[in-house]
Design an enzyme around this catalytic site. Structure first.
Site, short mmCIF file in Angstrom:
data_model
loop_
_atom_site.label_atom_id
_atom_site.label_comp_id
_atom_site.label_asym_id
_atom_site.label_seq_id
_atom_site.Cartn_x
_atom_site.Cartn_y
_atom_site.Cartn_z
N HIS B 239 -82.16 115.04 -70.18
CA HIS B 239 -81.44 115.66 -69.06
C HIS B 239 -79.95 115.60 -69.38
O HIS B 239 -79.46 114.57 -69.82
CB HIS B 239 -81.75 114.88 -67.77
N ARG B 259 -74.56 120.84 -60.19
CA ARG B 259 -74.15 122.12 -60.79
C ARG B 259 -74.65 123.29 -59.97
O ARG B 259 -73.95 124.29 -59.80
CB ARG B 259 -74.63 122.19 -62.25
#
Lengths: 256, 603
Positions: B239, B259
């Site tokens: 990740h 994000r």
């Protein structure tokens, strides 16, 4: 960095004692890191529960210098230099070994909760719920089941015998979650009052104080539930309404 | 059977694991009338699903009505670099919305749109805002909802029980699972007609990981040891955004939702470096200026998505490159900045647990300053090879769903596709496992000699009074995998990993239980977890050595490009006569109707 002095309760249901450990301090650590390093280097058989190490799963509950806390969210920097860190298991639950306790009481009580009984969908097949309708429930559903509130609730902490007829704060927020759920049609108020000991809570707010998720257990769950029980039982209009109209909510049969 | 075994439970369906997949399988199997056991290594409700943050992907079209299963299917396949089992990706995209609606009916309180429908958020690799969510604690909502549903259904839950071996009958079907109670150290046998592995991932074999102690690959190891095939084990997802500081929380997940909700990545020069790393495959649908990327959040029709929302493999590799080039943050990551882009109120409402996590663990206020983040081992795409429709493994009576199953995500999983995977294939596994069990007329027989042998193996760490510290061995496995089979790999390091793993296999055999007490003895538990960890580590390293290309979660610096020939094969891991082998097998080819969806794509 300097050494940390740690006292860990070691033992099982036959008894135990606080054992001293000394371990080098490291920057930015939490108590669970220290316990893990003791386990990895000095006491590989040490019994301790943990999972997420981020305050999301509620596995590593313990009493740190007497304060019920999550070990993974307690920074070692909160202690004074030279202060001994004493870690003991949750007091309200029977010891299995070291820091691990038997928390099955909570799961037994959760099993007795009458399930959600959802109303029918809208004509278009959806459920319409608005953000403001679900925010109260979302607060309760933040519960990570660390059982620290159960641990500090003196109704069971100081009175073992009450565990047969008292569900405790974790369960009360679960009942509140369901009672205030926009889709639910079940009614659990009699069960709460008669079998789950809602009336035994005298709202000292100890549970709210230890909640790592900062859920307002007393103010937003327990007190409103108590008010609903009172309203349900003693309000003459509610009583009359029950006699005359068909109830929208079904009473739940109380089963043991 | 043996003096050691005094407890036997018989069920139609025995499920190993109580995360999203295991619980959804249990609910389905029970609703079809099967008697169901759920066996889990931790307390009920603590499975790794609880840590999922951002949401579950389902093309419900509540926010963007243009969304549908075809778009979700396309995003998933492209995110996986076309190595996915197409049929799994198809079923997943088609069935995910119903699985979300059903959770709502069971009590899940997802965040809402203004019209009162389930709100959906943006995430990497998804063309439209598609993730149903509850702030940034969606996994907790999912597991609690399933747990509460299962609790109301007369399903037997056996907590804090570790399964050490699957037992087969003379026909080769799995009929038993031997385990022990972690609390008491006593053994217990689960007899069953169908078994479902829903045991999650393998991330504990890496040093910096978002995974908990449980993710030791038990299910992968149980399956391959029982003769089942594993596929795609070389594909491990790092990740892009894990915490990098303080060291004690290094690896802890920072949700992609940061994000999705407007956060951007910057290097030490304050540059949004992701604009330098847009791969050709995604160039046509990725913004090439900051202005366009910023407009996209509000107007998706006329703008392309910002490169921070490329699939995870692309973002993780780019961060890695920036740090290597000396443009990293003080603690060896990069900056993830939402503070300068969204209001404090918005951040606290959308990302409450990220706010709390950074405040409590790193003294960082994410509404005021940027976070430091870097790649962390997060998810394994590879797993038990299953039939797409039924979740059946290649061994009779054994099914698998969730992270332990392979194929669905190809070489790289999109964020949000895991929670939906759990419930889509959990349901299918539960259904077909129950049907198999309910169709059987005879009771199962477990071979007593096999039980005796499995008990002896499990007790072996107690016979090594001078044994090695299992935590030390665990650390050595993690160092090996982190340094030699990490995010960027090469021939020489992978070969070195192989000899290290051979050495560590012997170390695992020497790990001791520390004391004679069997009661919640963490040394013993860890010594047995090592057996799974080393088995999956070997599978990953072997498959990684053979795949001489870069694709998704497998990056070779000596073969930096994707090779079309490798795009046609899966690596199948198998154990025969105690030897683990890896063989290429052709990738299933999608139907012409589905292939049509990709006709205009850049390969």
């Amino acid at each position: 960095m300097a050494d940390l002095n740690v006292k860990l309760w070691r033992g099982d249901d036959n008894g135990g004692e606080l054992v001293d450990y000394t371990i080098e301090a490291q920057e930015g650590e939490v108590v669970l890191d220290v316990v893990h390093r003791i386990q990895a280097t000095q006491a590989p058989d040490l019994a301790v529960r943990w999972n997420c190490k981020a305050g999301k799963c509620g596995s590593c509950s313990a009493e740190i210098n007497g304060k019920p806390s999550l070990m993974c969210m307690t920074r070692t920097s909160v202690f004074e230099p030279g202060e001994t860190i004493t870690i003991t298991p949750m007091k309200t639950f029977p010891i299995i070994r070291d820091l691990v306790t038997d928390v099955s009481f909570n799961f037994k009580m959760l099993k007795k909760v009458p399930a959600l009984k959802p109303k029918a969908r809208e004509a278009d097949g959806t459920y319409r719920m608005f953000q403001e309708d679900i925010e109260r429930g979302q607060e309760f559903r933040k519960c990570i089941e660390c059982f620290l509130c159960q641990n500090v609730c003196h109704v069971i902490r100081d009175h073992e015998e009450n565990k047969t007829n008292y569900a405790g704060p974790r369960l009360f927020i679960r009942y509140a979650d369901l009672e205030m759920h926009p889709l639910d049609t079940n009614d659990r108020l009699s069960l709460l009052q008669d079998k789950m000991g809602l009336g035994m809570c005298n709202i000292t707010k100890c549970c709210t104080e230890v909640c790592p998720e900062h859920i307002h257990i007393t103010d937003n769950a327990i007190i409103p539930l108590k008010e609903r029980v009172v309203g349900d039982r003693y309000d003459p209009l509610v009583w009359l309404g029950k006699k005359i109209f068909r109830k929208s909510k079904t009473k739940v049969a109380v089963t043991e | 059977m043996t003096d050691e075994l005094n407890e036997i439970h018989s069920h139609d369906v025995v499920i190993i694991g109580a995360g999203g997949a295991g619980l959804r399988a249990a609910i389905e199997a029970r609703s079809l009338g099967a008697s169901v056991a759920v066996v889990c290594k931790s307390l009920f409700g603590k499975a790794h699903t609880v840590m999922a943050e951002g949401g579950m992907a389902a093309a419900m079209g509540n926010v963007w009505k243009e969304d549908n299963w075809r778009v979700h299917f396309r995003d998933t396949m492209r995110g996986g670099k076309m190595l996915n089992n197409y049929r799994m990706a198809e079923l997943h995209a088609k069935e995910a919305p119903d699985r979300v609606y059903e959770l709502e009916e069971w009590g899940a309180l997802f965040d809402r749109t203004k019209d009162g429908l389930i709100l959906q958020r943006d995430f990497g690799g998804h063309k439209y805002a598609r993730l149903a969510h509850v702030g940034d604690r969606t996994g907790l909502e999912l597991i609690r909802t399933l747990q509460q549903k299962a609790t109301s259904m007369d399903i037997d839950v056996y907590m804090e029980c570790k399964i050490v071996k699957l037992l087969k009958d003379s026909s080769g079907a799995v009929v038993g699972a031997l385990g022990f109670w972690r609390n008491s150290g006593e053994f217990v046998l689960f007899k069953g007609k169908s078994f479902i592995l829903a045991s999650g991932g393998i991330g504990k074999s890496w040093k910096f990981t978002s995974n908990s102690w449980e993710s030791t690959g038990d299910g992968h190891a149980l399956a391959v040891t029982a003769g089942a095939d594993l596929i795609d084990m070389e594909f491990v997802q790092f990740h892009p955004t894990g915490m990098v500081w303080p060291l004690s929380v290094r690896g802890l997940l920072v949700t992609e939702g940061v994000r999705g909700d407007g956060g951007v990545l910057r290097n030490s020069l304050d540059k949004r470096f992701m604009f330098n790393y847009i791969p050709e495959m995604f160039a046509a649908e990725t913004a090439d200026t900051e202005e366009e990327g910023d407009r996209w959040y509000e107007d998706k029709s006329n703008n392309r998505r910002p490169p921070e929302l490329l699939p995870r493999d692309e973002v993780a590799r780019s961060i890695n490159s920036e740090v290597k080039a000396g443009r990293g943050s003080p603690h060896g990551g990069v900056f993830l900045d939402i503070a300068s882009r969204r209001s404090p109120e918005y951040i606290k409402r959308r990302l409450p647990s990220m706010y709390h996590q950074f405040k409590a663990l790193a003294d960082v206020d994410i509404t005021a300053t940027a976070m430091e983040v870097g790649p962390t081992c997060h998810y394994v795409m590879g797993g038990v090879r299953v039939d797409a429709d039924t979740a059946a493994s290649t061994v009779d009576g054994l099914f698998a769903a969730g992270e332990v199953a392979g194929g669905m995500h190809g070489s790289n999983r999109l964020g949000g596709n895991s929670l939906s995977d759990l419930v889509v294939f959990g349901k299918r596994a539960g259904e077909f496992a129950a049907k198999r069990a309910l169709g059987m007329t005879k009771d199962v027989e477990v071979d007593q000699a096999e039980v005796r042998l499995a008990v002896e193996e499990a007790l072996a760490p107690f016979n090594r009074s001078q044994g090695d510290n299992p935590f030390k061995v665990q650390q050595e496995i993690q160092e090996t995998m982190q340094n030699l089979v990490g995010i960027i790999r090469n021939q020489q390091e992978l070969e070195q990993a192989h000899s290290e793993i051979e050495r560590l296999k012997e170390r695992v055999k020497q790990a001791g239980a520390s004391t004679t007490s069997r009661r919640f003895n963490s040394a013993w538990h860890t010594a047995l977890d090592l057996v799974s960890m080393i088995t999956v580590s070997e599978a990953v390293a072997k498959a990684a050595l053979l795949r001489k290309e870069s694709r998704g979660g497998h990056t070779r610096e000596d073969f930096p490009k994707a090779d079309p020939e490798f795009g046609k094969i899966n690596h199948v891991v198998r154990i025969t006569n105690g030897e683990m082998s890896v063989k290429p097998e052709p990738l299933p080819q999608m139907t012409p109707e589905l292939a049509e969806i990709f006709k205009d794509d850049v390969k």
